[in-house]
Design a protein around this motif. Structure first.
Motif, PDB file in Angstrom:
ATOM      1  N   ILE A  65       0.867  -1.181   0.000  1.00  0.00           N
ATOM      2  CA  ILE A  65       0.000   0.000   0.000  1.00  0.00           C
ATOM      3  C   ILE A  65       0.900   1.225   0.000  1.00  0.00           C
ATOM      4  CG2 ILE A  65      -2.033  -1.003   1.117  1.00  0.00           C
ATOM      5  CD1 ILE A  65      -0.966  -0.052   3.814  1.00  0.00           C
ATOM      6  N   SER A  66       0.351   2.369  -0.419  1.00  0.00           N
ATOM      7  CA  SER A  66       1.247   3.509  -0.591  1.00  0.00           C
ATOM      8  C   SER A  66       1.770   4.055   0.737  1.00  0.00           C
ATOM      9  CB  SER A  66       0.616   4.593  -1.463  1.00  0.00           C
ATOM     10  OG  SER A  66      -0.657   4.887  -1.009  1.00  0.00           O
ATOM     11  N   ASP A  67       1.039   3.898   1.849  1.00  0.00           N
ATOM     12  CA  ASP A  67       1.580   4.370   3.127  1.00  0.00           C
ATOM     13  C   ASP A  67       2.867   3.618   3.491  1.00  0.00           C
ATOM     14  OD1 ASP A  67      -0.360   6.257   3.433  1.00  0.00           O
ATOM     15  OD2 ASP A  67      -0.921   5.674   5.463  1.00  0.00           O
ATOM     16  N   VAL A  68       2.926   2.332   3.151  1.00  0.00           N
ATOM     17  CA  VAL A  68       4.140   1.549   3.400  1.00  0.00           C
ATOM     18  C   VAL A  68       5.285   2.080   2.531  1.00  0.00           C
ATOM     19  CG1 VAL A  68       5.180  -0.741   3.027  1.00  0.00           C
ATOM     20  CG2 VAL A  68       2.991  -0.540   4.213  1.00  0.00           C
ATOM     21  N   ARG A  69       4.944   2.466   1.310  1.00  0.00           N
ATOM     22  CA  ARG A  69       6.000   2.993   0.423  1.00  0.00           C
ATOM     23  C   ARG A  69       6.536   4.327   0.935  1.00  0.00           C
ATOM     24  NH1 ARG A  69       2.219   2.562  -4.354  1.00  0.00           N
ATOM     25  NH2 ARG A  69       1.383   0.528  -3.791  1.00  0.00           N
ATOM     26  N   VAL A  70       5.658   5.168   1.474  1.00  0.00           N
ATOM     27  CA  VAL A  70       6.104   6.468   2.002  1.00  0.00           C
ATOM     28  C   VAL A  70       7.058   6.246   3.182  1.00  0.00           C
ATOM     29  CG1 VAL A  70       5.347   8.547   3.231  1.00  0.00           C
ATOM     30  CG2 VAL A  70       4.066   7.740   1.251  1.00  0.00           C
ATOM     31  N   VAL A  71       6.676   5.360   4.087  1.00  0.00           N
ATOM     32  CA  VAL A  71       7.522   5.120   5.268  1.00  0.00           C
ATOM     33  C   VAL A  71       8.836   4.470   4.836  1.00  0.00           C
ATOM     34  CG1 VAL A  71       7.662   3.943   7.502  1.00  0.00           C
ATOM     35  CG2 VAL A  71       5.513   4.971   6.780  1.00  0.00           C
ATOM     36  N   SER A  72       8.778   3.566   3.846  1.00  0.00           N
ATOM     37  CA  SER A  72      10.014   2.951   3.350  1.00  0.00           C
ATOM     38  C   SER A  72      10.941   4.016   2.797  1.00  0.00           C
ATOM     39  CB  SER A  72       9.705   1.964   2.221  1.00  0.00           C
ATOM     40  OG  SER A  72       8.878   0.964   2.695  1.00  0.00           O
ATOM     41  N   GLY A  73      10.376   4.937   2.018  1.00  0.00           N
ATOM     42  CA  GLY A  73      11.189   6.001   1.426  1.00  0.00           C
ATOM     43  C   GLY A  73      11.895   6.797   2.510  1.00  0.00           C
ATOM     44  N   LEU A  74      11.159   7.127   3.579  1.00  0.00           N
ATOM     45  CA  LEU A  74      11.757   7.929   4.670  1.00  0.00           C
ATOM     46  C   LEU A  74      12.828   7.134   5.413  1.00  0.00           C
ATOM     47  CD1 LEU A  74       8.717   9.813   6.156  1.00  0.00           C
ATOM     48  CD2 LEU A  74      10.852  10.857   5.379  1.00  0.00           C
ATOM     49  N   LEU A  75      12.573   5.845   5.624  1.00  0.00           N
ATOM     50  CA  LEU A  75      13.576   5.024   6.318  1.00  0.00           C
ATOM     51  C   LEU A  75      14.836   4.915   5.451  1.00  0.00           C
ATOM     52  CD1 LEU A  75      11.308   2.172   7.758  1.00  0.00           C
ATOM     53  CD2 LEU A  75      12.666   3.782   9.104  1.00  0.00           C
ATOM     54  N   GLU A  76      14.648   4.718   4.150  1.00  0.00           N
ATOM     55  CA  GLU A  76      15.809   4.595   3.254  1.00  0.00           C
ATOM     56  C   GLU A  76      16.634   5.886   3.247  1.00  0.00           C
ATOM     57  OE1 GLU A  76      14.406   1.105   0.134  1.00  0.00           O
ATOM     58  OE2 GLU A  76      13.811   3.163  -0.284  1.00  0.00           O
ATOM     59  N   LEU A  77      15.938   7.034   3.324  1.00  0.00           N
ATOM     60  CA  LEU A  77      16.666   8.317   3.392  1.00  0.00           C
ATOM     61  C   LEU A  77      17.549   8.377   4.630  1.00  0.00           C
ATOM     62  CD1 LEU A  77      14.110  11.133   2.562  1.00  0.00           C
ATOM     63  CD2 LEU A  77      16.071  10.381   1.214  1.00  0.00           C
ATOM     64  N   HIS A  78      17.130   7.655   5.675  1.00  0.00           N
ATOM     65  CA  HIS A  78      17.920   7.640   6.922  1.00  0.00           C
ATOM     66  C   HIS A  78      18.862   6.444   6.995  1.00  0.00           C
ATOM     67  CE1 HIS A  78      14.784  10.557   8.154  1.00  0.00           C
ATOM     68  NE2 HIS A  78      15.777  11.077   8.849  1.00  0.00           N
ATOM     69  N   GLY A  79      19.125   5.836   5.869  1.00  0.00           N
ATOM     70  CA  GLY A  79      20.155   4.796   5.817  1.00  0.00           C
ATOM     71  C   GLY A  79      19.672   3.389   6.103  1.00  0.00           C
ATOM     72  N   VAL A  80      18.362   3.194   6.301  1.00  0.00           N
ATOM     73  CA  VAL A  80      17.864   1.838   6.559  1.00  0.00           C
ATOM     74  C   VAL A  80      17.759   1.108   5.215  1.00  0.00           C
ATOM     75  CG1 VAL A  80      15.959   0.457   7.498  1.00  0.00           C
ATOM     76  CG2 VAL A  80      16.556   2.641   8.562  1.00  0.00           C
ATOM     77  N   LYS A  81      18.325  -0.100   5.168  1.00  0.00           N
ATOM     78  CA  LYS A  81      18.270  -0.890   3.933  1.00  0.00           C
ATOM     79  C   LYS A  81      17.002  -1.754   3.990  1.00  0.00           C
ATOM     80  CE  LYS A  81      21.401  -3.596   1.245  1.00  0.00           C
ATOM     81  NZ  LYS A  81      21.488  -4.998   1.566  1.00  0.00           N
ATOM     82  N   ILE A  82      16.197  -1.674   2.933  1.00  0.00           N
ATOM     83  CA  ILE A  82      14.915  -2.395   2.960  1.00  0.00           C
ATOM     84  C   ILE A  82      14.793  -3.316   1.756  1.00  0.00           C
ATOM     85  CG2 ILE A  82      12.402  -2.136   2.992  1.00  0.00           C
ATOM     86  CD1 ILE A  82      12.721   0.535   4.277  1.00  0.00           C
TER      87      ILE A  82
END
Ligand code: EPZ
Length: 456
Positions: A65-82
């Motif tokens: 769902i797109s809310d998961v994609r938004v949170v993934s994008g923010l986590l990736e910006l902070h260096g989290v590998k997903i």
């Protein structure tokens, strides 16, 4: 296995983006089986929790769902590998290299979700600072963040409001606190949990929200090494620990999605088996569904919801915090209540402006009056204010096709099922919003035999 960004591109192509339109030819009962996966309102927070761990985490049953994609994008910006397994919905989150993100890049996510506010505690623990863009989410009321900011100040965060967002520092770390919420807010309770688990010393939270999604977040934090007890009378106590590990967890099913499909079965005189749904978390919904004339059968692997024939009956509902009737359940059910024989009342006590979606139903032939008074059995916070927060629904009324625009997530789903129940053709625009919280809803509608055409 593929990266989430690739998934997002694929899903965007198939699920539909904001601005998409669907033309429905109504009148066919929805029948068949669909599956629900992890709850939107849990998985997004569980993903943020992974930031607190010193090892990778595995979250299972994550919906696309797109809310998961938004949170993934923010986590990736902070260096989290997903990494995500598209088949199973397994999400691997590796926070080994958490780093500062550029304000401009974070700001690209402004207005897209409310979850960024929950990054504050974990980022303050990991980096000593956090920057949060302007928040998004459904426009169903003012949705202030005053409780969140007060909570963070209590833990020792220094907060600066900028024109682009909010910046926070905690150069000396965060310390446990005594907090009492003015209202049992879901988000503010999660804010306390995600901040207190790594804060120095003890935290006591009074008037906490106790929704099942919060209990599942507590399960996850406990797996990571946190010490949290949930006492009677909405009191949660947390003892801060120095380090947390990763977790492996199967997310709680999405009871809001399950309730939405249940209402879809009722209003279209259909029969839908919702795989993955469970009774315990839906007890209150099931009681109301039955009183309204709906039938259900509970199985080990899901719940069958169906219209058993005969007349639907009017009900009086007040939305409330758990264990009350959830605010997210009322919109699809209101569509079914337009078909009940008699007068139903829905008193919305969680959000002050959550009846915007009824305009379109009235245009389609429903008889719905909105009132400023509290029309349930109790007065709520909105009683003395000028908000249309009670609805009187008189039925049954024939629904006819119309051109309608989706206003928000749950209201949008209610528009879809109204169009499916209506006589004639309806065009529903802006359906992309629905993919914020309903995984593959277009494919699911197809599986259930709906008659529609997706337009670009
Ligand atoms: C969560 O929103 C859900 N969203 C909502 O789901 C859900 O309707 C709501 O909880 C209630 O169950 C997510 O989990 C992402 P709140 P949240 O803080 O946490 C007021 C959906 O469709 N308030 O419990 O934002 C607020 O205005 C969505 O899936 C303050 O006044 O809700 C509201 O009236 C929509 N100040 C009430 O509390 C604050 O700082 C409850 O809000 C925070 C909240």
């Amino acid at each position: 296995m593929s990266t989430l960004t690739q998934d997002a591109a694929r899903a965007g192509a198939s699920v539909g983006l904001d601005g998409d339109r669907i033309t429905f030819r109504g009148g066919r009962p929805l029948k068949g089986r669909i599956e629900v996966r992890g709850a939107k309102n849990l998985v997004t927070k569980a993903m943020v929790a992974a930031l607190l761990g010193e090892e990778p985490s595995l979250l299972r049953q994550v919906p696309d769902i797109s809310d998961v994609r938004v949170v993934s994008g923010l986590l990736e910006l902070h260096g989290v590998k997903i990494e995500r397994d598209t088949e199973t919905g397994d999400l691997h989150l590796d926070p080994s290299n958490v780093e500062r993100a550029h304000m401009a890049e974070i700001n690209a996510h402004a207005g897209s979700s409310r979850i960024p506010i929950l990054f504050c505690g974990p980022l303050l623990h990991r980096l000593g600072e956090a920057f949060i863009p302007d928040l998004g989410g459904c426009r169903i009321g003012d949705r202030p963040i005053d409780f969140h900011l007060e909570v963070l100040r209590n833990f020792g965060a220094d907060i600066q409001k900028l024109s682009e967002g909010i910046r926070m520092h905690a150069p000396n770390g965060l310390t446990g606190a005594k907090v009492e919420l003015p209202y049992p807010s879901v988000g503010a309770t999660e804010q306390v949990l995600l901040t207190a688990v790594r804060a120095k010393g003890r935290t006591e939270l009074r008037n906490a929200a106790i929704e099942p999604e919060i209990m599942d977040l507590i399960n996850i934090l406990q797996k990571m090494g946190a010490i949290i007890s949930v006492d009677a009378d909405r009191v949660i106590r947390i003892e801060g620990v120095d380090r947390l590990t990763g977790y492996s967890h199967r997310a709680l099913f999405d009871r809001n999605e399950a309730a939405s499909w249940a209402s879809a079965a009722l209003v279209t005189k259909g029969d839908i088996f919702v795989g993955g749904a469970r009774q315990g978390e839906m007890l209150t919904f099931l009681n109301v569904f039955r009183k309204a004339g709906g039938a259900f059968e509970i199985e080990d692997d899901g719940i069958r919801f169906f219209h058993p024939g005969g007349e639907l009956k009017p009900v009086v509902i007040e939305t409330d915090v758990h264990p009350g009737f959830m605010t997210d359940w009322q919109q699809p059910l209101v569509v079914a209540l337009t078909q009940a024989h008699g007068t139903s009342i829905v008193h919305e006590t969680v959000y002050e402006q959550r009846f915007g979606f009824t305009d379109a139903l009235v245009e389609m032939g429903a008889d719905i009056e909105l009132h400023r008074e509290c029309l349930g059995g109790q007065y709520c916070r909105f009683g003395q204010q000028n908000f249309l927060h009670s609805a009187i629904i008189s039925g049954p009324t024939k629904l006819h096709g119309a051109n309608i625009e989706v206003p928000d997530l749950r209201g949008g789903f209610s528009h879809l099922i109204a169009a499916l129940a209506a006589e004639g053709t309806s065009t529903v625009s802006n359906v992309g919003i629905i993919s914020r919280g309903y995984e593959n809803f277009i494919q699911k509608l197809e599986q259930l035999g709906a008659d529609f055409t997706v337009e670009g």
